[in-house]
Design an enzyme around this catalytic site. Structure first.
Site, PDB file in Angstrom:
ATOM      1  N   LYS A 161      49.715  20.499  30.438  1.00  0.00           N
ATOM      2  CA  LYS A 161      51.163  20.532  30.184  1.00  0.00           C
ATOM      3  C   LYS A 161      51.495  21.470  29.024  1.00  0.00           C
ATOM      4  O   LYS A 161      52.517  22.152  29.023  1.00  0.00           O
ATOM      5  CB  LYS A 161      51.626  19.104  29.869  1.00  0.00           C
ATOM      6  CG  LYS A 161      53.085  18.868  30.147  1.00  0.00           C
ATOM      7  CD  LYS A 161      53.386  17.393  30.224  1.00  0.00           C
ATOM      8  CE  LYS A 161      53.193  16.734  28.871  1.00  0.00           C
ATOM      9  NZ  LYS A 161      53.565  15.319  28.832  1.00  0.00           N
TER      10      LYS A 161
ATOM     11  N   ASP B 220      31.246  44.494  47.930  1.00  0.00           N
ATOM     12  CA  ASP B 220      32.415  44.610  48.802  1.00  0.00           C
ATOM     13  C   ASP B 220      33.650  44.806  47.945  1.00  0.00           C
ATOM     14  O   ASP B 220      33.687  44.374  46.779  1.00  0.00           O
ATOM     15  CB  ASP B 220      32.618  43.302  49.585  1.00  0.00           C
ATOM     16  CG  ASP B 220      31.861  43.298  50.904  1.00  0.00           C
ATOM     17  OD1 ASP B 220      31.460  44.371  51.369  1.00  0.00           O
ATOM     18  OD2 ASP B 220      31.693  42.192  51.458  1.00  0.00           O
TER      19      ASP B 220
ATOM     20  N   HIS C 214      34.662  38.108  40.457  1.00  0.00           N
ATOM     21  CA  HIS C 214      35.680  39.166  40.388  1.00  0.00           C
ATOM     22  C   HIS C 214      36.914  38.640  39.649  1.00  0.00           C
ATOM     23  O   HIS C 214      37.305  37.490  39.839  1.00  0.00           O
ATOM     24  CB  HIS C 214      36.064  39.634  41.797  1.00  0.00           C
ATOM     25  CG  HIS C 214      36.837  40.909  41.776  1.00  0.00           C
ATOM     26  ND1 HIS C 214      38.192  40.945  41.501  1.00  0.00           N
ATOM     27  CD2 HIS C 214      36.438  42.191  41.927  1.00  0.00           C
ATOM     28  CE1 HIS C 214      38.586  42.214  41.504  1.00  0.00           C
ATOM     29  NE2 HIS C 214      37.552  42.988  41.768  1.00  0.00           N
TER      30      HIS C 214
ATOM     31  N   GLY D 263      34.107  52.460  41.759  1.00  0.00           N
ATOM     32  CA  GLY D 263      34.466  52.681  43.160  1.00  0.00           C
ATOM     33  C   GLY D 263      34.861  54.134  43.335  1.00  0.00           C
ATOM     34  O   GLY D 263      34.081  54.980  43.768  1.00  0.00           O
ATOM     35  N   GLY D 264      36.095  54.435  42.908  1.00  0.00           N
ATOM     36  CA  GLY D 264      36.605  55.806  43.006  1.00  0.00           C
ATOM     37  C   GLY D 264      35.707  56.815  42.311  1.00  0.00           C
ATOM     38  O   GLY D 264      35.560  57.953  42.773  1.00  0.00           O
TER      39      GLY D 264
END
Ligand code: 1AE
Length: 415
Positions: free
Chosen positions: A102, A178, A268, A363-364
């Site tokens: 709360k 992935d 992740h 990634g890129g």
């Protein structure tokens, strides 16, 4: 103003930053300690007080920051409260609801840290493999690991996935994950996806001689997570990617505690931006993506780095790392994986700040290489070699073509 006393054994502490222009912080702290435990105190008769005492929260410290000329909104206090372990069960939802349930909605208050008692921590086994276990699986102990991320997977079929995996693996990466947005779908259903990637991993290993862990995105409703994890593992997955905040840390604990799910889990941080960036609300990143993720059982934790496209301030980043590695926690260390917008030109900064106990993840920065993903992976490995050899990236690039092209595209930020 500052008051402080140690927390007793059998208590777990929570530290908050509370912003308020006028409040009496000591009173506020008392209000939290009582309000989140026995509810009311002063009105109770003496005999009831005695009965409730073991359940009553205790104010450990109140450190007020109220500079003379504080602008409106800048006055705050860091408050630590000790909560009796008696009050809650040994699971992360109970700990979070007790300490910040709360309260998280009550004004400008942020949960900075939790220090669970040893009794609480005994209920958790933490990462099954941890940083060392992941290194042992790969046989790589002398450098940062390199992870690459599938990109452009939605709408692609299995042959495409095979080719993408193969190219990444041929570049010499240790780990492939992935994309976190790849869910169950008719083009690349779970078992077929895993089999396809494992095939590509074997093919690449014949060329590179390198072992590889493939982190399959574990998805589906919570009730199906175990089953889906086993399906993936039976099909050959040797790692799982898990969107820990979408499911909650407790779901990760369940997976990590399951002896049949015997592969490393990478957590992740998707959704983390809803929790940590505000100074006034939410849960601090070092706790959310560091300590809690490790207690829950992640072997690797991804989080935005201070250098790339999605940025977390460096101080917070290093505090996430510190919590993942902290030797005072009786659990295996988890790998820090500072991510998002990483390219080879950032490797000197990553290794300066994180040392070798880190996974360089892109990634890129792999797929966007002018000569394709395999060359992208090689450019990263060359950047790591250069830093380990104490040679500047630009100099090393003179006789390392992949690195040279990566620097041409993204530049270099030497440490
Ligand atoms: C903070 C998570 C980063 C991530 O999952 C991801 O996909 C990054 O991709 P790039 O490296 O920014 O392309």
């Amino acid at each position: 103003m500052s008051t402080s006393k140690p927390a007793a054994p059998g208590y777990s502490t929570a530290t908050y930053r509370l912003f308020d222009d006028k409040a009496d912080f000591a009173k506020k702290a008392e209000g939290i300690a009582v309000g989140l435990t026995v509810g009311s105190w002063t009105e109770l008769p003496q005999v009831a007080k005695q009965r409730m005492e073991p359940y009553l929260g205790q104010v450990v410290s109140v450190q007020a920051h109220e500079p003379e000329n504080a602008a409106p909104g800048e006055r705050y206090a860091d408050i630590t409260i000790a909560y009796p372990d008696l009050n809650f069960s040994r699971d992360i939802p109970a700990l979070l609801v007790t300490t910040f349930g709360k309260l998280s909605m009550d004004g400008r208050i942020k949960l900075l840290d939790l220090n669970p008692s040893s009794a609480f921590l005994e209920a958790f086994s933490g990462p099954k493999f941890g940083m060392q276990g992941v290194r042992e699986k790969l046989g790589v102990t002398d450098r940062p690991l390199l992870m690459s991320i599938f990109k452009s997977v939605i709408g692609y079929d299995l042959p495409n996935l095979h080719e993408q995996f193969l190219q990444q693996a041929l570049g010499g990466v240790d780990l492939i994950k992935d994309d976190e947005i790849l869910f169950e779908n008719p083009l690349t259903p779970l078992e077929r996806r895993v089999e396809t990637c494992v095939d590509a991993a074997r093919e690449a290993e014949k060329v590179t001689g390198q072992k590889l862990i493939y982190f399959t995105n574990l998805t589906g409703p919570t009730s199906k997570l175990r089953e889906n994890a086993r399906r993936a593992i039976d099909a050959g997955a040797n790692g799982l990617l898990f969107n820990v905040l979408a499911y909650g840390h407790d779901a990760l604990t369940e997976l990590a505690n399951d002896s049949s799910i015997n592969v490393p889990i990478a957590a992740h941080p998707a959704l983390a931006g809803a929790y940590y960036p505000s100074p006034y609300h939410g849960i601090a990143a070092p706790l959310l993506l560091g300590k809690l993720v490790r207690i829950a059982g992640a072997d690797l934790s991804l989080f935005p780095s201070p250098y790339g496209s999605v940025v977390m301030p460096k101080e917070e980043n290093l505090a996430v790392q510190a919590n993942l590695l902290d030797p005072s926690l009786p659990l295996k260390a988890a790998f820090p994986v500072p991510s998002a917008g990483i390219h080879p030109g950032l490797v000197p900064l990553i290794m300066r700040d994180f040392g070798e106990a880190v996974v360089v993840n892109a990634g890129g920065g792999v797929h966007g290489h002018a000569q394709g993903a395999a060359a992208g992976g090689r450019a990263f490995r060359q950047a790591i070699d250069a830093v380990q050899a104490g040679v500047g990236l630009s100099e090393y690039a003179n006789d390392h073509e992949e690195l040279r092209l990566a620097i041409e595209r993204w530049g270099v930020r030497e440490a």
